[in-house]
Design a protein around this motif. Structure first.
Motif, PDB file in Angstrom:
ATOM      1  N   GLU A 152       0.825  -1.208   0.000  1.00 36.77           N
ATOM      2  CA  GLU A 152       0.000   0.000   0.000  1.00 36.77           C
ATOM      3  C   GLU A 152       0.860   1.260   0.000  1.00 36.77           C
ATOM      4  O   GLU A 152       0.523   2.251  -0.650  1.00 36.77           O
ATOM      5  N   LYS A 153       1.974   1.204   0.716  1.00 35.78           N
ATOM      6  CA  LYS A 153       2.887   2.352   0.719  1.00 35.78           C
ATOM      7  C   LYS A 153       3.471   2.585  -0.673  1.00 35.78           C
ATOM      8  O   LYS A 153       3.599   3.736  -1.118  1.00 35.78           O
ATOM      9  N   LYS A 154       3.805   1.499  -1.363  1.00 38.60           N
ATOM     10  CA  LYS A 154       4.380   1.638  -2.699  1.00 38.60           C
ATOM     11  C   LYS A 154       3.339   2.174  -3.687  1.00 38.60           C
ATOM     12  O   LYS A 154       3.649   3.001  -4.552  1.00 38.60           O
ATOM     13  N   ARG A 155       2.104   1.744  -3.553  1.00 36.98           N
ATOM     14  CA  ARG A 155       1.045   2.283  -4.412  1.00 36.98           C
ATOM     15  C   ARG A 155       0.845   3.771  -4.132  1.00 36.98           C
ATOM     16  O   ARG A 155       0.593   4.556  -5.050  1.00 36.98           O
ATOM     17  N   ASN A 156       0.969   4.141  -2.870  1.00 35.93           N
ATOM     18  CA  ASN A 156       0.807   5.545  -2.497  1.00 35.93           C
ATOM     19  C   ASN A 156       1.912   6.407  -3.106  1.00 35.93           C
ATOM     20  O   ASN A 156       1.689   7.559  -3.488  1.00 35.93           O
ATOM     21  N   GLU A 157       3.120   5.852  -3.208  1.00 41.50           N
ATOM     22  CA  GLU A 157       4.221   6.561  -3.853  1.00 41.50           C
ATOM     23  C   GLU A 157       3.903   6.807  -5.338  1.00 41.50           C
ATOM     24  O   GLU A 157       4.166   7.897  -5.866  1.00 41.50           O
ATOM     25  N   ILE A 158       3.352   5.800  -5.991  1.00 45.64           N
ATOM     26  CA  ILE A 158       3.039   5.944  -7.413  1.00 45.64           C
ATOM     27  C   ILE A 158       1.845   6.875  -7.610  1.00 45.64           C
ATOM     28  O   ILE A 158       1.758   7.583  -8.621  1.00 45.64           O
ATOM     29  N   LEU A 159       0.932   6.904  -6.639  1.00 49.18           N
ATOM     30  CA  LEU A 159      -0.156   7.881  -6.681  1.00 49.18           C
ATOM     31  C   LEU A 159       0.414   9.295  -6.702  1.00 49.18           C
ATOM     32  O   LEU A 159      -0.015  10.156  -7.485  1.00 49.18           O
ATOM     33  N   GLN A 160       1.402   9.546  -5.847  1.00 52.36           N
ATOM     34  CA  GLN A 160       2.070  10.853  -5.831  1.00 52.36           C
ATOM     35  C   GLN A 160       2.736  11.141  -7.167  1.00 52.36           C
ATOM     36  O   GLN A 160       2.655  12.252  -7.697  1.00 52.36           O
ATOM     37  N   LEU A 161       3.404  10.137  -7.719  1.00 53.21           N
ATOM     38  CA  LEU A 161       4.085  10.299  -9.007  1.00 53.21           C
ATOM     39  C   LEU A 161       3.095  10.715 -10.091  1.00 53.21           C
ATOM     40  O   LEU A 161       3.359  11.639 -10.872  1.00 53.21           O
ATOM     41  N   GLU A 162       1.955  10.043 -10.139  1.00 53.82           N
ATOM     42  CA  GLU A 162       0.967  10.344 -11.178  1.00 53.82           C
ATOM     43  C   GLU A 162       0.385  11.745 -11.030  1.00 53.82           C
ATOM     44  O   GLU A 162       0.145  12.443 -12.022  1.00 53.82           O
ATOM     45  N   LEU A 163       0.174  12.176  -9.791  1.00 58.31           N
ATOM     46  CA  LEU A 163      -0.506  13.453  -9.569  1.00 58.31           C
ATOM     47  C   LEU A 163       0.445  14.649  -9.614  1.00 58.31           C
ATOM     48  O   LEU A 163       0.059  15.741 -10.034  1.00 58.31           O
ATOM     49  N   LEU A 164       1.694  14.459  -9.187  1.00 54.17           N
ATOM     50  CA  LEU A 164       2.638  15.582  -9.131  1.00 54.17           C
ATOM     51  C   LEU A 164       3.317  15.835 -10.471  1.00 54.17           C
ATOM     52  O   LEU A 164       3.863  16.915 -10.699  1.00 54.17           O
ATOM     53  N   LYS A 165       3.345  14.820 -11.339  1.00 53.97           N
ATOM     54  CA  LYS A 165       3.838  14.968 -12.717  1.00 53.97           C
ATOM     55  C   LYS A 165       5.235  15.599 -12.813  1.00 53.97           C
ATOM     56  O   LYS A 165       5.429  16.665 -13.393  1.00 53.97           O
ATOM     57  N   PRO A 166       6.247  14.935 -12.261  1.00 54.38           N
ATOM     58  CA  PRO A 166       7.615  15.461 -12.348  1.00 54.38           C
ATOM     59  C   PRO A 166       8.209  15.269 -13.742  1.00 54.38           C
ATOM     60  O   PRO A 166       7.636  14.568 -14.593  1.00 54.38           O
ATOM     61  N   LYS A 167       9.383  15.881 -13.957  1.00 57.23           N
ATOM     62  CA  LYS A 167      10.116  15.664 -15.201  1.00 57.23           C
ATOM     63  C   LYS A 167      10.907  14.359 -15.137  1.00 57.23           C
ATOM     64  O   LYS A 167      11.061  13.655 -16.142  1.00 57.23           O
ATOM     65  N   PHE A 168      11.441  14.065 -13.924  1.00 55.12           N
ATOM     66  CA  PHE A 168      12.248  12.865 -13.738  1.00 55.12           C
ATOM     67  C   PHE A 168      11.869  12.200 -12.422  1.00 55.12           C
ATOM     68  O   PHE A 168      11.728  12.872 -11.401  1.00 55.12           O
ATOM     69  N   ALA A 169      11.732  10.881 -12.465  1.00 53.85           N
ATOM     70  CA  ALA A 169      11.404  10.111 -11.270  1.00 53.85           C
ATOM     71  C   ALA A 169      12.524   9.123 -10.975  1.00 53.85           C
ATOM     72  O   ALA A 169      12.971   8.397 -11.867  1.00 53.85           O
TER      73      ALA A 169
END
Length: 264
Positions: A152-169
Motif C-alpha cells: 500500500e505504501k508503494k502504491r501511495n508513492e506511485i499515486l504521488q508520481l501520477e498526480l505531481l507529474k515530475p520531469k524525472f522520477a
C-alpha cells in the motif's frame, strides 16, 4: 527535451568509523522519455545515488555535478529540486501521522505548481488515479502511509508520481516487498505516468522481474559506487543468469594479477 546529467559524482557519508566514500565517480545522462535501470549488489551505492539526487543531508558531495536542464541541482534545496521536476519514490516510505493523504497531495501539488489546483479537476484526478492503482477511497482520508502495508505504501508513492507529474522520477527499489499482483499494478502506474507526461525514469532494482513490466531503454551495472557496465535490456537478462560475481571479483582479480606481475 529535458535532461538530467550526472558527471564524475563522488559522495561520502559519516559513519562511526569516520568518513566513508560511497560514490566514486558516477557518470549518467537521462533524457526525457527514457527509462534507465540501475542494477547492482547490496552496498554498491544505488540508494545513495537516489538520495543524493533528492538532496538528503546525510550525504556529502565531495566533487562532481548534477544538472537538470543545465541548472545546478546541488545548489538547490530539497523543495527547489521538487519544484524543478525531480521526484523520489523511496524504498521505505515514511509515515506522517496527523497529515491526511488528501491534504498532503494537494499541498504538494500547490507548492510545485505555484497555485492550487481546481478542486473539481483535482478530486477527479485523485479518484481516477486511486481507482487505477486499486486503492480504496478511504485511503484519501487516512494519514500518509500510517498503518499501510508495504504494498500500500508503494502504491501511495506511485499515486504521488501520477498526480505531481515530475520531469524525472527516481524509483528506489519500488519492487521490494511486492507480490506479483501488486508489482503489476505499481508497474502499470509507472508506465501510465510516463505515457501521460513523457517523464524520464531512473529505476533502481536488484531483480529483473519489474523490468518485465517496465521496459528499460538502458541498463547500468552499479558496483563499488560507479557504473561498471552499461547496455540495453539484454544486459539485465545476462545479470539474471550470471549474477554480479564477475564485477565484484574483478578488482580482486586485477590486484592479484598486478601482484604476480610485480613478483615476476
Amino acid at each position: 527535451m529535458s535532461t538530467l546529467e550526472i558527471r564524475d559524482l563522488h559522495v561520502t557519508v559519516e559513519t562511526d568509523q569516520g568518513t566513508k566514500p560511497i560514490l566514486n565517480g558516477v557518470d549518467l545522462t537521462i533524457n526525457e522519455g527514457e527509462i534507465h535501470a540501475i542494477m547492482g549488489p547490496n552496498g554498491s551505492g544505488k540508494s545513495t545515488l537516489a538520495y543524493t539526487i533528492a538532496g538528503h543531508p546525510k550525504y556529502t558531495v565531495t566533487s562532481g555535478t548534477i544538472t537538470l536542464d543545465g541548472e545546478d541541482v546541488l545548489a538547490m534545496t530539497v523543495d527547489e529540486r521538487a519544484r524543478a521536476g525531480l521526484f523520489l519514490a523511496m524504498q521505505y516510505p515514511v509515515e506522517i501521522p496527523g497529515v491526511t493523504n488528501t491534504n498532503f497531495l494537494r499541498t504538494a501539488k500547490t507548492a510545485i505548481d505555484g497555485q492550487a489546483p481546481s478542486i473539481r479537476t483535482w478530486v477527479k484526478d485523485v479518484r481516477e488515479s486511486m481507482n487505477a492503482l486499486r486503492m480504496d477511497s478511504s485511503f484519501a482520508e487516512r494519514n500518509v502511509n500510517e498503518g499501510f502495508s508495504g504494498g500500500e505504501k508503494k502504491r501511495n508513492e506511485i499515486l504521488q508520481l501520477e498526480l505531481l507529474k515530475p520531469k524525472f522520477a527516481v524509483l528506489d527499489e519500488t519492487d521490494s516487498g511486492l507480490d506479483v499482483d501488486a508489482l503489476k499494478i505499481v508497474s502499470e502506474g509507472v508506465n501510465r505516468a510516463k505515457a501521460n507526461t513523457g517523464l524520464g525514469i531512473l529505476l533502481i532494482t536488484h531483480y529483473t522481474r519489474i523490468l518485465r513490466y517496465i521496459k528499460p531503454d538502458f541498463v547500468h551495472v552499479f558496483v563499488a559506487g560507479k557504473v561498471a557496465e552499461q547496455g540495453g535490456p539484454e544486459l539485465a537478462e545476462r545479470l539474471e543468469e550470471e549474477g554480479y560475481d564477475r564485477y565484484v571479483d574483478a578488482p580482486e582479480s586485477a590486484s592479484a594479477a598486478a601482484a604476480e606481475l610485480a613478483e615476476a
